[in-house]
Write a protein that holds these residues in place. Structure first.
Motif, PDB file in Angstrom:
ATOM      1  N   CYS A  46       1.074  -1.288   0.030  1.00 52.90           N
ATOM      2  CA  CYS A  46      -0.057  -0.019   0.065  1.00 52.90           C
ATOM      3  C   CYS A  46       0.778   1.411   0.107  1.00 52.90           C
ATOM      4  O   CYS A  46       0.248   2.372  -0.376  1.00 52.90           O
ATOM      5  N   ASN A  47       1.997   1.381   0.330  1.00 57.64           N
ATOM      6  CA  ASN A  47       3.048   2.326   0.525  1.00 57.64           C
ATOM      7  C   ASN A  47       3.568   2.506  -1.140  1.00 57.64           C
ATOM      8  O   ASN A  47       4.471   3.491  -1.022  1.00 57.64           O
ATOM      9  N   GLN A  48       3.570   1.664  -2.035  1.00 54.63           N
ATOM     10  CA  GLN A  48       4.125   1.620  -3.448  1.00 54.63           C
ATOM     11  C   GLN A  48       3.314   2.465  -4.142  1.00 54.63           C
ATOM     12  O   GLN A  48       2.230   2.768  -4.126  1.00 54.63           O
ATOM     13  N   THR A  49       4.181   3.413  -4.963  1.00 56.08           N
ATOM     14  CA  THR A  49       3.459   4.410  -6.020  1.00 56.08           C
ATOM     15  C   THR A  49       3.205   3.418  -7.092  1.00 56.08           C
ATOM     16  O   THR A  49       3.697   2.156  -7.321  1.00 56.08           O
ATOM     17  N   TRP A  50       2.451   4.127  -7.890  1.00 58.18           N
ATOM     18  CA  TRP A  50       1.955   3.436  -9.290  1.00 58.18           C
ATOM     19  C   TRP A  50       3.096   2.978 -10.106  1.00 58.18           C
ATOM     20  O   TRP A  50       3.150   1.683 -10.583  1.00 58.18           O
ATOM     21  N   SER A  51       4.165   3.760 -10.200  1.00 61.57           N
ATOM     22  CA  SER A  51       5.402   3.604 -11.083  1.00 61.57           C
ATOM     23  C   SER A  51       6.191   2.295 -10.355  1.00 61.57           C
ATOM     24  O   SER A  51       6.735   1.658 -10.869  1.00 61.57           O
ATOM     25  N   GLU A  52       6.209   2.457  -9.028  1.00 58.50           N
ATOM     26  CA  GLU A  52       6.985   1.326  -8.393  1.00 58.50           C
ATOM     27  C   GLU A  52       6.345  -0.106  -8.389  1.00 58.50           C
ATOM     28  O   GLU A  52       6.888  -1.118  -8.699  1.00 58.50           O
ATOM     29  N   LEU A  53       5.097   0.005  -8.225  1.00 56.77           N
ATOM     30  CA  LEU A  53       4.026  -1.238  -8.460  1.00 56.77           C
ATOM     31  C   LEU A  53       4.500  -1.927 -10.145  1.00 56.77           C
ATOM     32  O   LEU A  53       4.617  -3.065 -10.253  1.00 56.77           O
TER      33      LEU A  53
END
Length: 495
Positions: free
Chosen positions: A377-384
């Protein structure tokens, strides 16, 4: 020539051969059971998000009135579940054709007429039946028309209750893990002494918890008694409608539209256009529907990636309703304490597998699962997207789905660290999918009469050995005599 050779044989040898033939006819025989032929059965699992076809096979004789069933093949139907065809019932039937055509090839032609065919619809159709019984009936009529066009023994298309879905999933899991019956080294079936395990199923529109109970349930509606392989079982089961993965996501979305400017469970940097008609079409979101809204309106929503706020939003799904029993899970539903081993499948498996495989996070304990959920849930969209490039359209919702799984197990069902350590997340057992369809088929084999075993006459092994040895000796003696008589006599004066 043959007559001349026979004439060369001495009368004693011919008599011995005749005696051997008489012995063969007089040797006592015994009845030997022929290997049973295979029977086939077809189950269509019409879930809320998609339909799967499973073909099972089992020997025509049975063990303790329950067939020894295994999966022969499977097929995933393209498109959504049959409940998605409420406005086009004919499309529901047509969607099944490709898999049914495969069944024509997978089941031997001579077995088509005797192969039972069933369709069981689950929570998606249960919801449709609540909102529009007429539409649900039209969909079932349409799939029935399609199924009856095939040469199988069609036994009906019906909507399963949540209780059926839970119990049959429990049966499947324990059957595949050989907790009911096991084939021993001596070639005999026996009942293992170990107990059964509990089953947890998370579908698109409902979730089920089922396990063997130690005693009578305080709420008779949550108890089922069944008999398998000569053994009686008392099982606790409950199905929570509107608590399946897809419906939970819709409910969270409806809550966000009411109280938040951004979705705390979506990753930062992600945005989507939300069609209000789709959000509020389900009876699961009826209570959150605004008094007046434009069903054609489309709202743009962004993610804020706030794990704490997301946890609070998910926790609100578990109502603190009064418990009229000695113990409840949530929403005032009776549940005994969870105990023993459990297997969690369907969306339970896919969600936890994403955390383990795609994210590389440990989930062996409740504490680790909670930390893994917070990390996602702490990941950004680009990180995911970088961590799980092949996750597809489900990627933005892995945070809320994982948060729900963690909250359901700990807050809803009451798993503590010790109980959670005995939960296994599993997709298959061997080559067979874990789900309710096989349990359904196992139950239905009780209604399929067993073929009488075929018998044939056979000699005992010792008798066969003696006769083979006798004929071998007679053949050898005959050849020796023939060679001696066929050898030309020596001419006079030869050395």
């Amino acid at each position: 020539m043959a007559g001349k050779l026979l004439a060369l044989l001495p009368p004693a040898l011919l008599a011995a051969a005749g005696l051997a033939g008489l012995l063969l006819l007089s040797v006592p025989t015994r009845d030997v059971r022929e290997p049973p032929a295979l029977k086939y059965g077809i189950v269509l699992d019409a879930g809320s998000s998609h339909t799967s076809m499973f073909i099972y096979k089992w020997p025509a004789d049975k063990e303790n009135d329950t067939g020894i069933v295994g999966q022969h093949s499977s097929c995933d139907v393209r498109g959504g579940g049959i409940s998605s065809y409420a406005d086009n019932p004919a499309g529901a039937g047509q969607s099944l054709v490709e898999c049914l055509d495969q069944a024509l090839q997978d089941v031997p032609q001579e077995r088509h007429a005797g192969t039972p065919l069933y369709l069981g619809a689950t929570a998606g159709m249960r919801l449709l039946n609540l909102t529009s019984p007429e539409a649900a009936a039209s969909v079932l009529e349409a799939v029935t028309r399609t199924l009856t066009q095939y040469p199988f023994d069609f036994r009906g298309a019906r909507i399963l209750s949540g209780q059926d879905e839970g119990v049959f999933g429990w049966v499947t899991a324990n059957y595949l893990l050989e907790n009911f019956i096991k084939h021993g080294r001596a070639g005999r079936w026996f009942r293992p002494r170990r107990g059964t395990l509990g089953a947890m199923d998370l579908g698109g529109a409902s979730t089920q918890l089922t396990f063997e109970a130690a005693g009578p349930a305080e709420d008779p509606a949550s108890e089922v008694q069944l008999r398998l392989y000569g053994q009686q079982y008392r099982v606790y089961t409950h199905s929570f409608l509107c608590y399946g993965r897809d419906q939970v996501l819709q409910r969270l979305l409806a809550s966000v539209l009411q109280t938040h400017d951004a979705h705390p469970c979506w990753p930062r940097g992600y945005s989507a256009h939300v069609l209000l008609r789709e959000v509020y079409a389900s009876p699961c979101t009826t209570a959150l529907r605004p008094p007046t809204f434009d069903p054609t309106a489309e709202v743009s929503l962004v993610g804020s990636g706030d794990p704490a706020l997301c946890r609070s939003l998910v926790s609100g799904l578990f109502s603190p309703a009064p418990c009229p029993f000695s113990r409840c899970s949530f929403n005032g539903v009776f549940q005994p304490p969870v105990a023993g081993d459990f297997v969690a499948f369907s969306a339970f498996f896919y969600t936890v597998d994403f955390l383990r495989a795609a994210m590389g996070l440990p989930v062996g304990t409740l504490r680790q699962l909670e930390a893994a959920v917070a990390a996602v849930c702490n990941q950004t969209w680009s990180e995911l997207q970088a961590r799980a490039p092949g996750a597809g359209p489900r990627l933005p919702n892995y945070c809320p789905a994982a948060m729900f799984v963690q909250q359901l197990l700990s807050r809803g069902y009451g798993f503590d660290e010790r109980a959670f350590s005995r939960v296994t997340f599993q997709k298959k057992a061997g080559d067979t999918a874990v789900g309710w369809a096989l349990g359904y088929m196992l139950n239905l084999t009780n209604m399929i009469p067993a073929d009488p075993p075929g018998l044939r006459k056979a000699l005992a092994l010792s008798a066969w050995a003696a006769l083979i040895l006798l004929f071998a000796l007679l053949l050898l003696a005959a050849l020796v005599l023939l060679l001696r008589r066929a050898r030309p006599a020596k001419p006079p004066g030869a050395l």
